[in-house]
Each structure stands twice: as C-alpha cells, then as structure tokens.
Design a protein around this motif. Structure first.
Motif, mmCIF file in Angstrom:
data_model
loop_
_atom_site.group_PDB
_atom_site.id
_atom_site.type_symbol
_atom_site.label_atom_id
_atom_site.label_comp_id
_atom_site.label_asym_id
_atom_site.label_seq_id
_atom_site.Cartn_x
_atom_site.Cartn_y
_atom_site.Cartn_z
ATOM 1 N N LEU A 199 0.684 -1.212 -0.314
ATOM 2 C CA LEU A 199 -0.260 -0.320 -0.488
ATOM 3 C C LEU A 199 0.708 1.488 -0.069
ATOM 4 O O LEU A 199 0.428 1.927 1.078
ATOM 5 N N GLY A 200 1.530 1.398 -0.733
ATOM 6 C CA GLY A 200 2.440 2.577 -1.006
ATOM 7 C C GLY A 200 2.409 3.345 -1.918
ATOM 8 O O GLY A 200 1.468 2.505 -2.588
ATOM 9 N N PRO A 201 2.211 4.945 -2.159
ATOM 10 C CA PRO A 201 1.611 5.455 -2.261
ATOM 11 C C PRO A 201 2.496 5.476 -3.868
ATOM 12 O O PRO A 201 1.141 5.686 -5.535
ATOM 13 N N LEU A 202 3.312 4.893 -4.709
ATOM 14 C CA LEU A 202 3.806 4.856 -5.773
ATOM 15 C C LEU A 202 3.650 3.207 -6.202
ATOM 16 O O LEU A 202 3.014 3.572 -7.680
ATOM 17 N N LYS A 203 3.202 2.774 -5.610
ATOM 18 C CA LYS A 203 2.153 1.485 -6.427
ATOM 19 C C LYS A 203 1.096 1.407 -6.170
ATOM 20 O O LYS A 203 0.266 1.084 -7.125
ATOM 21 N N LEU A 204 0.676 1.935 -6.164
ATOM 22 C CA LEU A 204 -1.290 2.237 -5.857
ATOM 23 C C LEU A 204 -1.366 3.012 -6.764
ATOM 24 O O LEU A 204 -2.651 3.212 -7.473
ATOM 25 N N ARG A 205 -0.815 3.932 -7.279
ATOM 26 C CA ARG A 205 -1.258 5.237 -8.943
ATOM 27 C C ARG A 205 -1.285 4.100 -9.891
ATOM 28 O O ARG A 205 -1.279 4.834 -10.871
ATOM 29 N N ASP A 206 -0.116 2.584 -10.261
ATOM 30 C CA ASP A 206 -0.547 1.888 -11.000
ATOM 31 C C ASP A 206 -1.747 0.782 -10.808
ATOM 32 O O ASP A 206 -2.271 0.179 -11.651
ATOM 33 N N VAL A 207 -2.188 0.750 -9.720
ATOM 34 C CA VAL A 207 -3.443 -0.124 -9.963
ATOM 35 C C VAL A 207 -4.726 0.247 -10.184
ATOM 36 O O VAL A 207 -4.891 2.095 -10.646
ATOM 37 N N LYS A 208 -5.196 -0.531 -11.364
ATOM 38 C CA LYS A 208 -6.306 -0.685 -12.482
ATOM 39 C C LYS A 208 -7.694 -0.229 -12.137
ATOM 40 O O LYS A 208 -8.065 -0.328 -10.504
ATOM 41 N N GLY A 209 -8.346 1.293 -12.299
ATOM 42 C CA GLY A 209 -9.967 1.372 -12.005
ATOM 43 C C GLY A 209 -9.736 2.810 -11.374
ATOM 44 O O GLY A 209 -10.788 3.230 -11.287
ATOM 45 N N GLY A 210 -8.867 3.761 -11.426
ATOM 46 C CA GLY A 210 -8.455 4.607 -11.108
ATOM 47 C C GLY A 210 -8.926 4.837 -9.463
ATOM 48 O O GLY A 210 -8.698 3.855 -8.871
ATOM 49 N N LYS A 211 -9.358 6.017 -8.875
ATOM 50 C CA LYS A 211 -9.570 6.067 -7.355
ATOM 51 C C LYS A 211 -10.736 4.997 -7.013
ATOM 52 O O LYS A 211 -10.242 4.536 -5.632
#
Length: 527
Positions: free
Chosen positions: A198-210
């Motif tokens: 759950l680091g923000p750099l990695k979360l930026r790449d999660v699909k589906g936006g917010k």
C-alpha cells in the motif's frame, strides 16, 4: 486505554532502567551514560536509507540516547516509480540514487563517520535489477547495501519510535513509496509485524482509478487487520507522506508550534484535513504548506490509505513520529541499559557537559528547587530535572536575546520523549530563568498549549532557577535549602554562613520575585 505519558515507568518505578543503577548523586535518573565506552562508540554514526521514493543519509552525533542530527540530506529519486509495470527500478531514479550514494560516501569520509550502514527497502528488494543496483553501489562507493524484507523494515521502524518513546505502546504504521508496514510495540518490545503493497507509488498503478484503488486498499487493509488483531491504542505514523499530511493539518488548524515529531491528531482532525486537501489544488497546497513537489503529488493517494487505516483500526489517538527506520538502525546498536534511559534527560546532561559554564551544577540546582514541587508527578519532575540541566547552556547568547533563544532551542530542538505541551513548558521555564516575565509576544498562541497550572509551575520553576543561579560557589556544594508551606503561604530560605556572602542585592530581589509568584511571605535563615 492509552497511558497518560508515554514514558511513565511501570509498577511505580521512577527509573527507566530496571537494573538498579540509581546512584546516590542522580536520584531517580541514574548516573550519566554519554561518556561510557558503549555510548561513545555510537558517536558520529551514519545510516543510509534507500527507499522507494527517496534516498537519505543521516549522521548522528552527541548524546547517544538522544542523538542530534549532525548531518541530514535527502534526494527524491523515485526508484519505485513504474515498478509495477516494468518490474525494474525507475532508470532515471537509479541514476540519481547512484549519484546520491557517491556523494554520501564522500561526505561520510569527510565527517569521520567511520560506521556507515545502508539498507534498501521495497523498491530494491522487488525489482528484478535490484541486485545489479546493489552491486553497482558496492563497486563504485564501497558501501554494502543490505536489502531487508518487509517485516525487518517494520521492526526497524518500530525501534525508531522506541528511540523517542522508550515506554510507548501501540501500532506503528510506516509508509514508503512502494510499501506500508505495520508493527506492534508494547513494554519497549516489538511484537507482531506485517508488510503490504500500500505505498502511494505502487497504488498509482492500480487499475480502475480512484474507485479501483479504494477497493484494493480496503481489501488489503482488511487482511492486515486480520493478521494484526485489534489495535485500539495509539497509532504512530512514520514516513514522509504521513508527515506531509500532518503539516497540512497544522496549517489548516493554525497550529502554533511547527514541530512534526510528536504532533497529535485524532480521527476527526484527519477527516477534516482530508476534506481540506480535496478542496484545494496540489499547487495551492504545496505553496501554502511548504511541501516539495515530489512529495505533494503523493498526498492525495496517501490520504486514501490513511482514511481506510483509521476506519479499520480505530486508534485512540494518532501521533506523528519523525523517527523511523534510520533511527531504528541506531537503536539496534544500543545496549539494553542505554535503550532504557530517558532520551530527554540524557540529551540535557550532554548539553550541560558540553556548553554550561559550571557542568554538574544542574544536579545541585535540581535539589535546590525540588522542594517547591513535592507533590509533582514523575512526568513533571523529569521536566524540572531537564530544565535544571539546561538552565545555563545558552549563556553565550546576547543577554537581550538569551531568554527567547532558550525558548526557541527547546521548543524546536530535536529532542525525544517530549509532548508538544511539555516542550512549551520546558521552554517557558527556561525563559523565566533569564527574563522576569511569563509570556512573550514573539510566540503568539503557543502558550495556549498549557493550562493555568502549567503556566504557573513554569513561572515558579524559572524564577527558582533564576534565584539558584545566584548561589553557585561550586558545582557540588549545597547552595541553600528552600521550604514551601503552601497552606501557610510561607517560603523559607535557609543558607549556611558560607553561602551568606552570595546572597546579595540581586539574589534578594530574585527571591522576592519567586515569593510573589508563589503568593507567599519570605523568611530567610542563616545557620
């Protein structure tokens, strides 16, 4: 329940050490340790933290138990940017990180930081080219980078918190660019610990936006809660992204003391600040709060994590820790005896030995003023002790600015084991040591952190130290004896014939000022 003070000793013991090292000279605080060989070995220790977002070197020096930051430099490299897609370190970030390591190695040599320890966390351990990067650093700088796993990262971060709060207990949450770690602390020990993505750099790449991120964060957080179990006590936030949110919270509230370490928030304050962030542009937040561009762009995603973290674990309250993995690496090298010491007292002793005109007089002064605070709790007595040790360390400053300098130094210094209200109390006591007034217009709003009793106690302590400073023939000689009879409103000062010549016109004036603060009549006895 959360203990009313993080440093409160267990079982009524007034020492942080359970080894019986009380000593006839130092009462409940034990003898000073900063000159012991084990402590001196920790002088000028350097650590490097190769994180997913930044690479930082810190060189510690001074009192080992509460070290000063002799040198502190951070380079925002974003090694973990794009890692989820490519499986490799960010190429530009890798170049910047290697350049930073070359610079840090040269700086450490110049500072005689003979012990230089480097660790790398999530980005390097997960990247396929992580081992190549570690080998390149070793070949070009001679620095061995130890790649640690998530649980070890959590343990070191928790130890960093214990460096500042030896008696703390609760849940540590360390957020980096590519990971988030949780660790439980209790009775000075690190318990269960887990790691997540759950680091923000990695979360930026999660699909589906917010929406996709929200679902992913909720699912991972639920798994973490299952592993950690209930954690209703204090939540300690470690990491630059958390500190950025805390800084915004300070601006929103108009908070008067801009010290992030030990800054407190509650769930409502966090929710209000997240709403405040959502209503403003990134540029506006960056300008108004003084947060770097590289850090501020991660704040919105970090807010999503924090909202779910608090909703899941429901902490009693929230404390920001500026101490983390780097301080945990220093803590790792400490003996158990040193770990158990009060960081505030050890730092104050070191400052007295280094800067006071009459080192050792702080103990005598403490004995002199203590009878005025017979009913004080242990938490207050340690502040009194610290004030007496620090009462003369700013003597080189110009007399017109000495009082304000004392206040500035204490309230903004890198000191562990101090709540913000305790910083202000200590600063105000030292201000009264040098200036016959209780407040100052230079510090608007800051005294609102104290209640009326705290304000009065700080004034009395300062004026008592101001009097005692006139009666110092030698560091180890008793300067007199104060006795307060609160019900009778009487203050007695007993002096020996040897001390009588020191009790001149200025000392009499300072005694009268102390008596007025106590609303007591004065009796002076020579015997």
């Amino acid at each position: 329940m959360v203990a009313p003070a993080d440093l409160t000793p267990k079982n009524g013991n007034t020492s942080l050490s359970n080894q019986g090292d009380v000593g006839e000279d130092w009462g409940p605080f034990g003898r000073p340790l900063f000159n012991d060989p084990s402590s001196r070995a920790l002088s000028r220790v350097g650590v490097i933290d190769v994180g997913s977002n930044s690479v930082r070197m810190v060189v510690f020096d001074g009192a080992a138990r509460s070290p000063a930051y002799f040198y502190n430099e951070k380079i925002m490299c974003a090694l973990g940017a794009g890692l989820a897609e490519t499986g490799k370190l960010n190429p530009e970030g890798r170049k910047r990180a290697l350049s930073a390591m070359r610079r840090f190695q040269k700086l450490a040599d110049g500072m005689n930081a003979s012990t230089l320890t480097a660790v790398a966390t999530a980005a390097v351990r997960e990247a396929s080219d992580g081992p190549d990067f570690v080998a390149e650093v070793l070949a070009e700088t001679g620095i061995t980078v130890h790649v640690i796993d998530g649980e070890e990262e959590a343990r070191l971060s928790a130890q960093g918190v214990l460096l500042g709060w030896p008696g703390a207990y609760g849940l540590i949450c360390d957020i980096g660019g590519s990971s988030l770690e949780l660790a439980e602390i209790n009775d000075g020990k690190v318990g269960k610990r887990v790691t997540s993505s759950l680091g923000p750099l990695k979360l930026r790449d999660v699909k589906g936006g917010k929406k996709g991120r929200k679902a992913h964060i909720a699912a991972v957080m639920e798994d973490l809660a299952q592993e950690m179990g209930p954690q209703p006590n204090r939540l300690f936030l470690v990491g630059g992204s958390w500190r950025a949110i805390a800084k915004i919270d300070m601006v929103r509230r108009g908070y008067p003391l801009h010290v992030l370490h030990e800054y407190r928030m509650n769930a409502k304050s966090v929710r209000d600040t997240i709403a405040y962030i959502e209503e403003r542009s990134i540029d506006e937040l960056r300008r108004s709060c003084g947060i770097s561009e590289a850090r501020i762009i991660l704040v919105p995603i970090t807010c999503e994590v924090l909202k779910r973290l608090i909703r899941t674990f429901k902490p009693h309250d929230i404390a920001v820790s500026s101490y983390g993995i780097r301080e945990g690496m220093l803590y790792e090298q400490m003996s158990d005896e040193l770990r158990e010491r009060d960081p505030l007292i050890e730092a104050a002793r070191f400052a007295e030995a280094k800067d006071a005109r009459l080192p050792g007089f702080g103990k005598t002064l403490y004995e002199f003023v203590s009878p005025l605070f017979k009913s004080a709790k242990w938490e207050r007595k340690r502040l009194i002790k610290a004030a007496c040790l620090l009462h003369d360390v700013s003597w080189r400053a110009h007399p017109d600015y000495r009082a304000e300098l004392c206040f500035d130094n204490v309230t903004r210094a890198n000191l562990g084991g101090l709540r913000h209200s305790e910083r202000v109390f200590l600063g105000l006591a030292l201000m009264n040591r040098y200036k016959n007034s209780s407040t100052d217009s230079r510090f608007p709003g800051i005294f609102d952190l104290l209640d009326e009793k705290d304000l009065k106690d700080a004034e009395v302590l300062g004026k008592a130290m101001r009097l005692g400073a006139m009666l110092w023939p030698r560091a180890d000689q008793q300067i007199g004896e104060l006795t307060l009879f609160p019900k009778k409103k009487e203050l007695h000062l007993k002096l020996s014939p040897d001390a009588e010549p020191l009790f001149g016109e200025v000392a009499r004036s300072r005694l009268a000022s102390l008596a007025r603060a106590l609303e007591a009549e004065v009796t002076v006895k020579i015997r």
